[in-house]
Enzyme design. Structure first.
Site, mmCIF file in Angstrom:
data_model
loop_
_atom_site.group_PDB
_atom_site.id
_atom_site.type_symbol
_atom_site.label_atom_id
_atom_site.label_comp_id
_atom_site.label_asym_id
_atom_site.label_seq_id
_atom_site.Cartn_x
_atom_site.Cartn_y
_atom_site.Cartn_z
ATOM 1 N N GLU A 180 -6.109 -1.096 -6.005
ATOM 2 C CA GLU A 180 -7.308 0.301 -5.661
ATOM 3 C C GLU A 180 -6.940 1.891 -5.986
ATOM 4 O O GLU A 180 -5.231 2.088 -5.693
ATOM 5 C CB GLU A 180 -7.596 -0.190 -4.030
ATOM 6 C CG GLU A 180 -7.526 -1.983 -3.763
ATOM 7 C CD GLU A 180 -6.729 -2.398 -3.262
ATOM 8 O OE1 GLU A 180 -5.630 -1.799 -2.977
ATOM 9 O OE2 GLU A 180 -6.843 -3.569 -3.372
ATOM 10 N N HIS A 233 1.001 -1.655 0.105
ATOM 11 C CA HIS A 233 0.052 -0.371 0.007
ATOM 12 C C HIS A 233 0.794 1.028 0.021
ATOM 13 O O HIS A 233 2.047 1.101 0.900
ATOM 14 C CB HIS A 233 -0.684 0.543 1.710
ATOM 15 C CG HIS A 233 -2.139 -0.591 1.173
ATOM 16 N ND1 HIS A 233 -3.233 0.034 0.826
ATOM 17 C CD2 HIS A 233 -2.666 -2.240 0.694
ATOM 18 C CE1 HIS A 233 -4.627 -1.013 1.006
ATOM 19 N NE2 HIS A 233 -3.796 -2.394 0.653
#
Length: 330
Positions: free
Chosen positions: A107, A38
């Site tokens: 994402e 991330h």
């Protein structure tokens, strides 16, 4: 044989804590460890987002036995697939063959930071197919030139590769993605215990069969704590984003967006979906949905930074014993 893993959540722990958790998870008896990749945490309360590949390099040196994996890396926007191939090959060398490259379509939360925009679902899947083709070619060839709709590679070569080729595991969400990705992958990745994913994968022409040559790798959040109320509160504070589902989670660009989208999610709502507290049997029951669906590998997410938490001291080993007693073939 069902295998159980531990998740290194880069969103909820600083990098040195993640390395220590990796060491302790191996000592506790986990079979493998997966790392998120991330740029942002899901919620500001989580507070972290270190670079997964640096952490994994350190983890490879701090551990000896456990398999390692990205869960998952997006090789299409923030990273070019040729660079992902280089990183994965290096991890294969550093871990002495213990690394699996987990890939997915990503994402917006993590990919928007490079300012290239966020493609539609169809475009993301097209990009992932090209990325898989490029990575597989680089793993197996001395020199690669590739011209696709989304990516180009010009005379690229991986100069350091492990003796055993890195496995590729790809995240799927339904029949269309399985049909596209399964023939280009060794293993399936999913975050819901859907038996149709396994059966569709096994019925797809050109795909390795789960249970024989391929694995189905799932992931489930838990929040073990000797105090159930504390566990529920922590799960609500750090993991209520999970309630949105991946149709929402893939498209929100910021932690503020996730906070707004989940502002009406109550602690009791989270506790209905995530096993919270000291009851190990409740955790086993939740995890069992995956092996009943045909998954071979299940990674646990212990919610909260375990650098000071009691999970490894009090719960990890007895939980693994209960899981192995209950799971088929363990």
């Amino acid at each position: 044989m069902t295998r159980f893993g531990y998740t290194l959540m880069t969103e909820q722990s600083p990098p040195l804590s993640l390395v220590e958790q990796a060491r302790r998870a191996e000592a506790a008896g986990f079979d493998f460890e997966v790392s998120s990749d991330h740029y942002f945490p899901w919620l500001s309360a989580q507070g972290h987002a270190s670079y997964a590949w640096s952490v994994l390099g350190a983890v490879a040196q701090a551990t000896e036995r456990v398999e390692l994996m990205t869960y998952v890396t997006c090789p299409t926007v923030r990273y070019h697939p040729a660079v992902v191939a280089q990183k994965a090959a290096t991890m294969g060398v550093l871990s002495q063959g213990r690394f699996t490259l987990g890939l997915g379509s990503g994402e917006n939360l993590n990919e928007h930071v490079v300012g290239e925009g966020w493609p539609s679902v169809d475009a993301r899947h097209e990009m992932l197919v090209e990325a898989l083709e490029i990575i597989r070619e680089l793993f197996g060839s001395d020199m690669v030139t590739y011209v696709g709709r989304h990516f180009r590679v010009d005379s690229a070569r991986l100069w350091d590769r492990p003796e055993t080729p890195v496995r590729i595991a790809t995240a799927v969400s339904g029949p269309k993605s399985i049909e596209r990705f399964a023939p280009l992958s060794e293993d399936l990745v999913a975050v819901e215990p859907n038996a149709d994913f396994v059966s569709t994968w096994n019925a797809t022409q050109g795909a390795p069969r789960i249970g024989q040559d391929a694995r189905a790798i799932g992931q489930i959040p838990i929040c073990w704590d000797p105090d159930r109320d504390a566990a529920v509160q922590r799960a609500h504070e750090q993991f209520r984003w999970f309630a949105g589902g991946w149709g929402v989670n893939a498209d929100l660009p910021t932690t503020a967006g996730f906070a707004a989208a989940t502002q009406f999610v109550r602690p009791e709502d989270v506790a209905e979906n995530i096993p919270c507290g000291p009851d190990l049997d409740a955790i086993v029951e939740a995890v069992s949905a995956y092996w009943k669906a045909g998954f071979t590998d299940i990674a646990l997410v212990q919610i909260g930074d375990e650098s000071t938490g009691p999970f490894f001291d009090q719960a990890a080993e007895p939980l693994l014993a209960k899981l192995r007693d209950a799971a088929p073939g363990s």
